[in-house]
Design a protein around this motif. Structure first.
Motif, PDB file in Angstrom:
ATOM      1  N   SER A 131    -116.437 -60.629   4.624  1.00  0.00           N
ATOM      2  CA  SER A 131    -117.224 -61.739   5.138  1.00  0.00           C
ATOM      3  C   SER A 131    -116.577 -63.079   4.754  1.00  0.00           C
ATOM      4  O   SER A 131    -116.463 -63.989   5.567  1.00  0.00           O
ATOM      5  N   GLU A 134    -113.891 -63.953   6.905  1.00  0.00           N
ATOM      6  CA  GLU A 134    -114.365 -64.057   8.286  1.00  0.00           C
ATOM      7  C   GLU A 134    -113.825 -62.904   9.138  1.00  0.00           C
ATOM      8  O   GLU A 134    -113.272 -63.094  10.218  1.00  0.00           O
ATOM      9  N   VAL A 185    -108.494 -69.712   6.342  1.00  0.00           N
ATOM     10  CA  VAL A 185    -109.250 -68.590   5.758  1.00  0.00           C
ATOM     11  C   VAL A 185    -108.377 -67.792   4.792  1.00  0.00           C
ATOM     12  O   VAL A 185    -108.787 -67.448   3.675  1.00  0.00           O
TER      13      VAL A 185
END
Ligand SMILES: Nc1ncnc2c1ncn2[C@@H]1O[C@H](COP(=O)(O)OP(=O)(O)OP(=O)(O)O)[C@@H](O)[C@H]1O
Ligand SMILES: [Mg+2]
Length: 257
Positions: A131, A134, A185
Motif C-alpha cells: 500500500s 501504491e 514512490v
C-alpha cells in the motif's frame, strides 16, 4: 554498524582469449547509515560491479576483495550473501515462472532470516508495504516479473528490500523506466528504509534525477571500470551540468599510458 569494503576489485567477463577486464581496481567503502551514489557513463562497469558483489556466475573475480563486516563476501554462495545482509536489486530482474510474488517474498524472507516469518504479521507487513508503494493488492498473486512493466519491476524490488531489511542495499538503475510518480514512490520506499537507520545504500545510476529524491552522502564517478572521482552531493550537480566527457578523456589517456 556494518561496513561493506571493496578493495582493488578486478573482474573479467568472457573466457580464454575473449576474456575482457571490466573492473580495473575498484575501491569503495560503504558504512551503515550512508548512501553512496555511483554515477558513470554507459558501459563503464557499474552493473558489472553490482553483479560481481551479487555473485553472478558470468563474472570472474581476478583480484581484490569484498568484505561485509570483515567476512569474505566473494567466498559466499549467493544465498549466503543474502543471509549476511546484502540485498541486490538488478537492472534486469529475472522472471520466475509459476512463482507468485507473495510466495517468492515469503521464501526469500525465510531464506534470509533462517525461519519462516509468522504468517499473520507477515501478511499484514506485505499488505502495508504494498500500500505504501501504491501497488495493487492483486499484484501479490502475479508470477514474479512475468509481464511486469518497468515500473512494476522496480516497485517489486523495493518491496523486497522493505521486507527483507538488509544491512547493505545495492540498487542498480533504480530510476530507469520510471515515470515521475513511480520515481517518487520508489524513492520514498528507499528513504523509509534509510530513516529506520542502519542500512547502507549503494545507488547506481547515470542520471541525477533520482538523487533529487534520494540525497546521497557521497558521489563516486565511475569510468573505465574504476572510481575516478569522489565528492559530496554537489558532485552530482556538476556531472549533470558537464557530463562525463572530461573523465572519459582522462581515463583513455591513462589506459594508453
Ligand atoms: N557478459 C558479458 N559479456 C561481454 N561483455 C560484457 C558482459 N557483461 C558486461 N560486458 C561489457 O562490460 C562493459 C560494462 O558493462 P556494464 O553493464 O557493467 O556497464 P554499465 O556501467 O552498467 O552501463 P549502463 O549505464 O549502460 O547500464 C560493457 O562494455 C559491456 O558490454
Ligand atoms: Mg548498468
Amino acid at each position: 554498524m556494518s561496513v561493506l569494503e571493496i578493495r582493488d576489485l578486478h573482474v573479467t567477463v568472457g573466457e580464454g582469449d575473449d576474456a575482457k577486464e571490466i573492473l580495473r581496481g575498484v575501491d569503495l567503502t560503504v558504512r551503515s547509515g550512508e548512501t553512496h551514489a555511483i554515477m558513470g557513463p554507459n558501459g563503464s562497469g557499474k552493473s558489472t560491479l553490482a553483479y560481481s558483489i551479487a555473485g553472478h556466475p558470468k563474472y570472474t573475480i581476478t583480484g581484490g576483495t569484498v568484505t561485509l563486516d570483515g567476512e569474505d563476501v566473494l567466498a559466499m554462495s549467493v544465498d549466503e550473501r543474502a543471509r549476511a545482509g546484502l540485498f541486490l536489486a538488478m537492472q534486469y530482474p529475472v522472471e520466475v515462472p509459476g512463482v507468485s510474488v507473495s510466495n517468492f517474498l515469503r521464501t526469500a524472507a525465510t531464506a534470509v532470516k533462517g525461519e519462516a516469518p509468522k504468517l499473520r504479521t507477515w501478511v499484514k507487513d506485505v499488505r502495508d508495504e504494498m500500500s505504501a508503494l501504491e501497488m495493487d493488492p492483486a499484484f501479490a498473486e502475479r508470477n514474479v516479473n512475468e509481464g511486469f512493466s518497468g515500473g512494476e519491476k522496480k516497485r517489486h524490488e523495493i518491496l523486497q528490500m522493505r521486507l527483507l531489511k538488509p544491512k547493505m542495499a545495492i540498487l542498480d538503475e533504480t530510476d530507469s523506466g520510471l515515470d515521475v510518480d513511480a520515481l517518487r514512490v520508489v524513492s520514498e520506499g528507499v528513504n523509509r528504509t534509510r530513516a529506520e537507520g542502519e542500512v547502507g545504500v549503494l545507488l547506481i545510476t547515470h542520471y541525477t534525477r533520482i538523487l533529487r529524491y534520494i540525497q546521497p552522502d557521497f558521489v563516486h564517478v565511475f569510468v573505465g571500470g574504476r572510481v575516478v572521482d569522489e565528492g559530496g552531493k554537489e558532485l552530482a550537480d556538476k556531472l549533470e551540468a558537464e557530463g562525463y566527457a572530461a573523465y572519459v578523456k582522462d581515463s583513455k589517456e591513462t589506459a594508453k599510458a
